[in-house]
Every structure is written in structure tokens, then in C-alpha cells.
Design an enzyme around this catalytic site. Sequence first.
Site, short mmCIF file in Angstrom:
data_model
loop_
_atom_site.label_atom_id
_atom_site.label_comp_id
_atom_site.label_asym_id
_atom_site.label_seq_id
_atom_site.Cartn_x
_atom_site.Cartn_y
_atom_site.Cartn_z
N HIS A 1 1.01 -1.28 -0.05
CA HIS A 1 0.00 -0.01 -0.09
C HIS A 1 0.88 1.17 -0.06
O HIS A 1 1.36 1.68 0.83
CB HIS A 1 -0.89 -0.05 1.11
CG HIS A 1 -1.92 1.10 1.39
ND1 HIS A 1 -3.33 0.81 1.19
CD2 HIS A 1 -1.90 2.24 1.36
CE1 HIS A 1 -3.89 2.15 1.19
NE2 HIS A 1 -3.28 2.77 1.29
N HIS B 1 1.14 5.02 -2.20
CA HIS B 1 0.46 5.89 -3.18
C HIS B 1 1.74 6.44 -4.01
O HIS B 1 2.47 6.95 -3.35
CB HIS B 1 -0.18 7.03 -2.57
CG HIS B 1 -1.28 6.60 -1.94
ND1 HIS B 1 -2.67 6.25 -2.52
CD2 HIS B 1 -1.56 5.89 -0.78
CE1 HIS B 1 -3.57 5.92 -1.82
NE2 HIS B 1 -3.09 5.48 -0.50
N HIS C 1 -9.73 1.70 0.00
CA HIS C 1 -9.61 2.33 1.14
C HIS C 1 -11.13 2.30 1.94
O HIS C 1 -12.02 2.63 1.49
CB HIS C 1 -9.25 3.66 1.19
CG HIS C 1 -7.64 4.10 0.78
ND1 HIS C 1 -7.21 3.49 -0.28
CD2 HIS C 1 -6.60 4.45 1.36
CE1 HIS C 1 -6.02 3.82 -0.49
NE2 HIS C 1 -5.53 4.31 0.61
N GLU D 1 -10.66 3.92 7.53
CA GLU D 1 -9.65 4.64 7.79
C GLU D 1 -10.11 5.81 8.47
O GLU D 1 -10.40 6.06 9.64
CB GLU D 1 -8.70 4.94 6.70
CG GLU D 1 -7.64 6.12 6.90
CD GLU D 1 -6.92 6.67 5.66
OE1 GLU D 1 -7.55 6.69 4.44
OE2 GLU D 1 -5.70 6.93 5.85
N ASP E 1 2.00 4.28 3.20
CA ASP E 1 1.07 4.76 2.57
C ASP E 1 1.54 6.03 1.64
O ASP E 1 1.57 5.84 0.56
CB ASP E 1 0.04 5.36 3.72
CG ASP E 1 -1.25 5.62 3.47
OD1 ASP E 1 -1.71 5.34 2.28
OD2 ASP E 1 -2.28 6.14 4.04
N ASP E 2 2.04 7.08 2.49
CA ASP E 2 2.64 8.18 1.73
C ASP E 2 3.65 8.53 2.71
O ASP E 2 3.78 9.87 3.27
CB ASP E 2 1.54 9.28 1.92
CG ASP E 2 0.28 8.85 1.27
OD1 ASP E 2 0.22 9.00 -0.07
OD2 ASP E 2 -0.65 8.60 1.90
N1 ADE Z 1 -4.64 8.92 -0.96
C1 ADE Z 1 -3.30 9.10 -0.49
N2 ADE Z 1 -3.38 8.70 0.74
C2 ADE Z 1 -4.35 8.34 1.19
C3 ADE Z 1 -4.94 8.15 2.36
N3 ADE Z 1 -4.21 7.75 3.41
N4 ADE Z 1 -6.04 7.84 2.46
C4 ADE Z 1 -7.01 8.04 1.42
N5 ADE Z 1 -6.65 8.22 0.03
C5 ADE Z 1 -5.24 8.59 0.14
ZN ZN Z 2 -3.61 5.05 1.26
#
Ligand code: ADE
Ligand code: ZN
Length: 328
Positions: free
Chosen positions: A12, A14, A192, A195, A273-274
Amino acid sequence: MSVADLPKIELHLHHEGAAPPAFIRQLAFEKKIDLSRIFTDDGSYAFENFVHFLQVYEAATSVLQSPEDFARLTRAILEESARHGVVYTESFLSPDFCGGGDVAAWKEYLHAIREAADQAERDFGIILRGIVTPVRHFGPEKAKRAALCAAETAGDWIVGLGMGGDEGQGHQGDFAYAFDMAREAGLRLTTHAGEFGGPESVWEAIRDLNVERIGHGVRAIEDTKLVQELAARQITLECCPGSNVFLGLYPDLPSHPIARLRDAGVKVTVSTDDPPFFHNTMSREYDMLASAFGWDEDDFRALNQTALDAAFCDADTKARVKEKLESA
Ligand code: ADE
Ligand code: ZN
């Protein structure tokens, strides 16, 4: 050996969300775009909450304007992930950001990304596969276009469809058409859920989209029946503990439900994630989980096996990843 030195699978990530701020600033400079508002004085991304994060994310993404920009980004991401021991990654790629949802343009972006990924595999030993990503707050019509791009490029490299974006907008079922189109093209499915949406969002993901993995899914812990359902169906959660803590879902890692979900029989995996947005890396996730829950090398090897089982790539790729996991 520290658990952070183990080889890792990340399911996971992005693609745009993995762009280092310095990389985005450099592109903004080259294209004469003023993006100063999205950075702190020390050069990090600046945002206040989840919805603001999505806005800053999209502002940063606005400097990625060509297949070559995405090729450069791909190499930068994979070099950094490999540095943290990642041997296999599935990243989320949005046709909305790669050609505006046009199939022909998307194919050009994808070609450049794949070439960069192939080169990075030769140089750094890391394997990448792509999951096409409709952005939920862009709405169901744009999601259909993204799914068409996915269906037109489904194969051994584009292996799935996975929706991201603001879980507060609409319902999972609003996107059933896009997910059905992807399923019919042979793609594997994730979304997703759980969350910033509660357990109901996870129920919807299972019931209305029939996904086999869930991005995050951690708020399932609030509903015992749902935890049992996830375990019974062997649905894999793409947990991103550092992201959840950074965005304020949980006050700290010991409060995060990943260990309780695992102990209840739910299949859990770990991703970032990011990472530059949340100041995390896969090594840091492993270290933090080890100190929060006492997980040892065997726990992380089991975690990687779960991730390998749940990976969307084909059997040949899985065999190569397995070799990389075992040879380290
Ligand atoms: N796009 C990028 N990061 C995200 C996240 N944590 N939740 C939903 N969309 C995303
Ligand atoms: Zn995500």
C-alpha cells in the site's frame, strides 16, 4: 540483526504520495510553479488534517505533468524503498493524474513508468507492480474512466484496482460499476475503508464491492462481528500504522489496533501509505512495531508471508519475490 534489516513487502504505497518534498520542489522550480504554500519552513509538506492532506497532496501532484516526470518519480521512489529493504511494492497510480483519465495518454504514462521500474529493478533489485486508483472524491464518473484505463492495461504489470481519496464522500457502492468493470478485466480489487470511515464503510466494501483486500480497515476493530467476518473471509488489511498515527486516528502506536486484529485472526500487512508526508519509512514501521508490540523476526517473516500471499502479482513474480525474501 534488527528487524528493520529484514527484506520487506509493501502492498500500500501511493505513487504521488511517495514523492519527496525536495523532488516536488525541484519540479515546481523547473516549471516555474509557486508551491511555497504547501511546505513548512524546513521543507516538509504542511497540512493540518486528513482533508487538508488530500489538498496538499493534489497540489504537489500538479507539478507531475508528463510521462517523463512520472518516470523520474518512479526511479526516486524505488531507490528509496530499496534502501529500506523493500523487495516488492504495489503502488497506487491514478489515471486522473496521468493523462486526465484518457486511455491513450494513460498508456503513455504507464509505458514510461514501467520502463523506469524495469531499470530500477535491474539497479536496485526491487520489483514494482501497479494498482489503478480511482480517487473517491472525484466521483463515480471519473472512477469509471479510471477503471476503463485499468481494464485496457490489465495484465502482468497492472494487477489491480484500488480506490483512494476521501472516504467521507459518498458510499463504496457508488463505485460498483467501476469495480465490476475491473473485475471482469481480470483485475484484483482493494479499496480504502475503515480509515476515516467507520466499520460500516468496511462492511460496504465487502458487500458492495466484493474486494479481497482493504486499504487500512483498522476501524473494523470497533465491530466484533466485522472482525470475525474479515477473519472468516481471509480478507487482508493493508495496515499503515505510522500514517494512522500521524493523521491522528490513534494517539500513538501502542493504541493502534494492528496487533489486536492480528491476534483475532485477521490477515494484516504493513505499509507506509505516503512516506514523506508522514515522515515514515518501512524500516521505521518495523522498528516501531517491534518496540510497541514486542514483535520479533518470526512475526515480521510471517507478516511478509501474509503480504506475499495477498500480493496481486502472478505466480512467477511471487516466486521471484519469495527468493528475495529467503536469500536475505
Ligand atoms: N490518498 C493518499 N493517501 C491516502 C490515504 N491515506 N487515504 C485515502 N486516500 C489517500
Ligand atoms: Zn492509502
